[in-house]
Scaffold this motif. Structure first.
Motif, mmCIF file in Angstrom:
data_model
loop_
_atom_site.group_PDB
_atom_site.id
_atom_site.type_symbol
_atom_site.label_atom_id
_atom_site.label_comp_id
_atom_site.label_asym_id
_atom_site.label_seq_id
_atom_site.Cartn_x
_atom_site.Cartn_y
_atom_site.Cartn_z
ATOM 1 N N ILE A 154 0.836 -1.204 0.000
ATOM 2 C CA ILE A 154 0.000 0.000 0.000
ATOM 3 C C ILE A 154 0.871 1.254 0.000
ATOM 4 C CG2 ILE A 154 -1.667 1.350 1.333
ATOM 5 C CD1 ILE A 154 -2.805 -1.324 2.357
ATOM 6 N N VAL A 155 1.864 1.283 0.893
ATOM 7 C CA VAL A 155 2.736 2.456 1.004
ATOM 8 C C VAL A 155 3.511 2.686 -0.302
ATOM 9 C CG1 VAL A 155 4.710 3.455 2.213
ATOM 10 C CG2 VAL A 155 2.961 2.211 3.501
ATOM 11 N N CYS A 156 4.071 1.618 -0.842
ATOM 12 C CA CYS A 156 4.844 1.740 -2.078
ATOM 13 C C CYS A 156 3.966 2.209 -3.245
ATOM 14 C CB CYS A 156 5.486 0.405 -2.427
ATOM 15 S SG CYS A 156 6.880 -0.057 -1.372
ATOM 16 N N SER A 157 2.766 1.691 -3.310
ATOM 17 C CA SER A 157 1.854 2.063 -4.395
ATOM 18 C C SER A 157 1.504 3.537 -4.335
ATOM 19 C CB SER A 157 0.583 1.208 -4.331
ATOM 20 O OG SER A 157 0.880 -0.162 -4.509
ATOM 21 N N TYR A 158 1.258 4.052 -3.127
ATOM 22 C CA TYR A 158 0.913 5.472 -2.991
ATOM 23 C C TYR A 158 2.116 6.356 -3.297
ATOM 24 C CZ TYR A 158 -3.866 5.122 -1.328
ATOM 25 O OH TYR A 158 -5.225 4.925 -1.267
ATOM 26 N N PHE A 159 3.302 5.913 -2.935
ATOM 27 C CA PHE A 159 4.497 6.693 -3.277
ATOM 28 C C PHE A 159 4.697 6.733 -4.782
ATOM 29 C CE2 PHE A 159 5.854 7.268 1.005
ATOM 30 C CZ PHE A 159 6.862 8.229 0.968
ATOM 31 N N TYR A 160 4.470 5.602 -5.442
ATOM 32 C CA TYR A 160 4.678 5.515 -6.888
ATOM 33 C C TYR A 160 3.667 6.354 -7.658
ATOM 34 C CZ TYR A 160 5.828 3.381 -11.401
ATOM 35 O OH TYR A 160 6.217 3.172 -12.697
ATOM 36 N N VAL A 161 2.416 6.318 -7.233
ATOM 37 C CA VAL A 161 1.336 6.962 -7.992
ATOM 38 C C VAL A 161 1.085 8.399 -7.547
ATOM 39 C CG1 VAL A 161 -1.136 6.865 -8.535
ATOM 40 C CG2 VAL A 161 0.211 4.756 -8.470
ATOM 41 N N ILE A 162 1.201 8.682 -6.255
ATOM 42 C CA ILE A 162 0.783 9.989 -5.725
ATOM 43 C C ILE A 162 1.958 10.854 -5.279
ATOM 44 C CG2 ILE A 162 -0.556 11.140 -3.916
ATOM 45 C CD1 ILE A 162 -2.485 8.756 -4.006
ATOM 46 N N ILE A 163 2.836 10.312 -4.447
ATOM 47 C CA ILE A 163 3.931 11.123 -3.907
ATOM 48 C C ILE A 163 4.892 11.563 -5.002
ATOM 49 C CG2 ILE A 163 5.860 11.188 -2.286
ATOM 50 C CD1 ILE A 163 3.099 11.151 -1.001
ATOM 51 N N PHE A 164 5.190 10.670 -5.938
ATOM 52 C CA PHE A 164 6.134 11.000 -7.014
ATOM 53 C C PHE A 164 5.726 12.249 -7.800
ATOM 54 C CE2 PHE A 164 7.032 10.409 -11.594
ATOM 55 C CZ PHE A 164 8.398 10.656 -11.578
ATOM 56 N N PRO A 165 4.513 12.299 -8.377
ATOM 57 C CA PRO A 165 4.150 13.528 -9.093
ATOM 58 C C PRO A 165 3.965 14.717 -8.161
ATOM 59 C CG PRO A 165 2.283 12.024 -9.017
ATOM 60 C CD PRO A 165 3.470 11.269 -8.508
ATOM 61 N N SER A 166 3.565 14.449 -6.922
ATOM 62 C CA SER A 166 3.370 15.538 -5.962
ATOM 63 C C SER A 166 4.676 16.257 -5.670
ATOM 64 C CB SER A 166 2.767 15.005 -4.655
ATOM 65 O OG SER A 166 1.488 14.458 -4.878
ATOM 66 N N ILE A 167 5.774 15.521 -5.637
ATOM 67 C CA ILE A 167 7.079 16.144 -5.379
ATOM 68 C C ILE A 167 7.436 17.115 -6.498
ATOM 69 C CG2 ILE A 167 9.566 15.669 -5.322
ATOM 70 C CD1 ILE A 167 8.938 13.175 -3.690
ATOM 71 N N MET A 168 7.161 16.734 -7.736
ATOM 72 C CA MET A 168 7.438 17.644 -8.852
ATOM 73 C C MET A 168 6.602 18.923 -8.737
ATOM 74 S SD MET A 168 7.808 15.257 -12.245
ATOM 75 C CE MET A 168 6.354 14.253 -11.963
ATOM 76 N N GLU A 202 -3.612 -0.321 -14.741
ATOM 77 C CA GLU A 202 -3.240 -0.547 -16.136
ATOM 78 C C GLU A 202 -4.108 0.270 -17.096
ATOM 79 O OE1 GLU A 202 -0.700 -2.777 -17.939
ATOM 80 O OE2 GLU A 202 -0.079 -1.675 -16.172
ATOM 81 N N GLN A 203 -5.401 0.348 -16.821
ATOM 82 C CA GLN A 203 -6.287 1.117 -17.697
ATOM 83 C C GLN A 203 -6.041 2.616 -17.573
ATOM 84 O OE1 GLN A 203 -7.028 -1.440 -15.709
ATOM 85 N NE2 GLN A 203 -9.044 -2.318 -16.142
ATOM 86 N N ASP A 204 -5.737 3.083 -16.352
ATOM 87 C CA ASP A 204 -5.568 4.515 -16.124
ATOM 88 C C ASP A 204 -4.168 5.003 -16.488
ATOM 89 O OD1 ASP A 204 -8.145 4.477 -15.149
ATOM 90 O OD2 ASP A 204 -7.526 4.303 -13.046
ATOM 91 N N TYR A 205 -3.164 4.192 -16.175
ATOM 92 C CA TYR A 205 -1.771 4.641 -16.307
ATOM 93 C C TYR A 205 -1.153 4.304 -17.660
ATOM 94 C CZ TYR A 205 3.213 5.106 -15.196
ATOM 95 O OH TYR A 205 4.540 5.463 -15.202
ATOM 96 N N ARG A 206 -1.559 3.190 -18.222
ATOM 97 C CA ARG A 206 -0.904 2.720 -19.445
ATOM 98 C C ARG A 206 -0.973 3.706 -20.606
ATOM 99 N NH1 ARG A 206 3.057 0.625 -18.785
ATOM 100 N NH2 ARG A 206 2.126 -0.835 -17.316
ATOM 101 N N PRO A 207 -2.072 4.467 -20.783
ATOM 102 C CA PRO A 207 -2.085 5.458 -21.871
ATOM 103 C C PRO A 207 -1.017 6.541 -21.721
ATOM 104 C CG PRO A 207 -4.320 5.000 -21.136
ATOM 105 C CD PRO A 207 -3.411 4.366 -20.140
ATOM 106 N N LEU A 208 -0.450 6.677 -20.503
ATOM 107 C CA LEU A 208 0.554 7.705 -20.254
ATOM 108 C C LEU A 208 1.975 7.193 -20.389
ATOM 109 C CD1 LEU A 208 -1.092 9.313 -17.085
ATOM 110 C CD2 LEU A 208 -1.297 10.071 -19.455
ATOM 111 N N SER A 209 2.151 5.881 -20.321
ATOM 112 C CA SER A 209 3.490 5.318 -20.372
ATOM 113 C C SER A 209 3.446 3.924 -20.974
ATOM 114 C CB SER A 209 4.103 5.254 -18.969
ATOM 115 O OG SER A 209 5.406 4.717 -19.000
ATOM 116 N N GLY A 210 4.200 3.703 -22.035
ATOM 117 C CA GLY A 210 4.185 2.419 -22.714
ATOM 118 C C GLY A 210 4.761 1.303 -21.866
ATOM 119 N N LEU A 211 4.328 0.103 -22.121
ATOM 120 C CA LEU A 211 4.790 -1.072 -21.385
ATOM 121 C C LEU A 211 6.283 -1.293 -21.565
ATOM 122 C CD1 LEU A 211 3.673 -3.423 -19.632
ATOM 123 C CD2 LEU A 211 3.456 -4.740 -21.747
ATOM 124 N N ASP A 212 6.829 -0.865 -22.704
ATOM 125 C CA ASP A 212 8.257 -1.051 -22.970
ATOM 126 C C ASP A 212 9.066 0.225 -22.773
ATOM 127 O OD1 ASP A 212 7.319 0.367 -25.114
ATOM 128 O OD2 ASP A 212 8.025 -1.021 -26.660
#
Length: 241
Positions: free
Chosen positions: A65-79, A140-150
């Motif tokens: 849970i903590v890692c997921s929130y850091f990856y999805v929320i904290i990361f862009p919030s820092i920018m 996958e449905q929300d994030y994938r359009p923003l960043s390719g799998l490869d």
């Protein structure tokens, strides 16, 4: 002077937004390319089960849970917060440095995404799961359009986090200069734990992040020095300030 700075900050912010849009454009360009290489197997041949070992060793529901929130929320919030803090502090050097660093990160990473495609670990490795789905089932449905799998090498989560950390230590905000580097270190852990990036992606991301930040700081400092010299050479109107 202040009007020139406001106008310059606005144009830098617009330029930054345009660069961020290129990441989405890259996916459209990639779909139309006949170049269909895949370097994932080569990366796996070098690294083996490194990511699988990390994920299995630390696997825990709360940590997921903590890692997921850091990856999805904290990361862009820092920018976003970095830009807000440096704007509020009127620290033009660091504001420009963030803009330049983000631009460099994307401009250098996108050619790799086009010509050195590497799939995410969970997609290739049979022993690695995409743990972020346990917290964000529609990731996958929300994030994938923003960043390719490869679009793995280099890791932008790593490079941008490192850039923000390098710039943050120059800040006058004591909390920020400690929080951002600590967050960057944890975000690097999350890319392995969640099963997204390879060790090679992280190493390349660290190098890119440091180089982009140092280039951003140097250009920002040089730009302000040139601006001050230009102002000293021209007559100042009474109502300009």
């Amino acid at each position: 002077m202040k009007y020139l700075l406001h106008a310059s900050s606005f144009f830098h912010f617009i330029a930054l937004l345009m660069i961020l849009m290129f990441n989405k454009m890259e996916m459209a360009i990639e779909k139309g390319m006949q170049y269909k290489a895949d370097f994932t197997k080569s990366i796996y041949g070098i690294e083996g089960d490194f990511v699988a070992t990390i994920q299995n060793l630390f696997h825990n529901d709360i940590l997921t849970i903590v890692c997921s929130y850091f990856y999805v929320i904290i990361f862009p919030s820092i920018m976003i917060t970095s830009i807000a803090i440096y704007t509020y502090q009127k620290n033009h050097k660091l504001f420009y440095a963030v803009c330049y660093a983000l631009m460099f990160n994307y401009m250098i990473a996108i050619p790799f995404y086009l010509f050195f495609p590497v799939n995410e670990v969970w997609f290739f490795h049979p022993k690695v799961d995409l743990l972020i789905l346990d917290v964000f089932p529609t990731f996958e449905q929300d994030y994938r359009p923003l960043s390719g799998l490869d679009n793995c090498f280099p890791s932008l989560h790593t490079s941008i986090s490192i850039s923000m950390a390098v710039i943050a230590v120059k800040s006058r905000n004591t909390f920020w200069k400690i929080f951002v580097p600590c967050s960057a270190a944890f975000i690097i852990f999350t890319i392995f734990y969640l099963g997204i990036h390879w060790l090679s992606d992280m190493c390349a991301g660290v190098v890119l992040g440091v180089v982009a930040a140092r280039m951003g700081l140097r250009i920002a400092e040089g730009r302000l020095i040139l601006g001050e010299r230009a102002l000293l050479k021209r007559p100042v109107k009474n109502n300009e300030y």
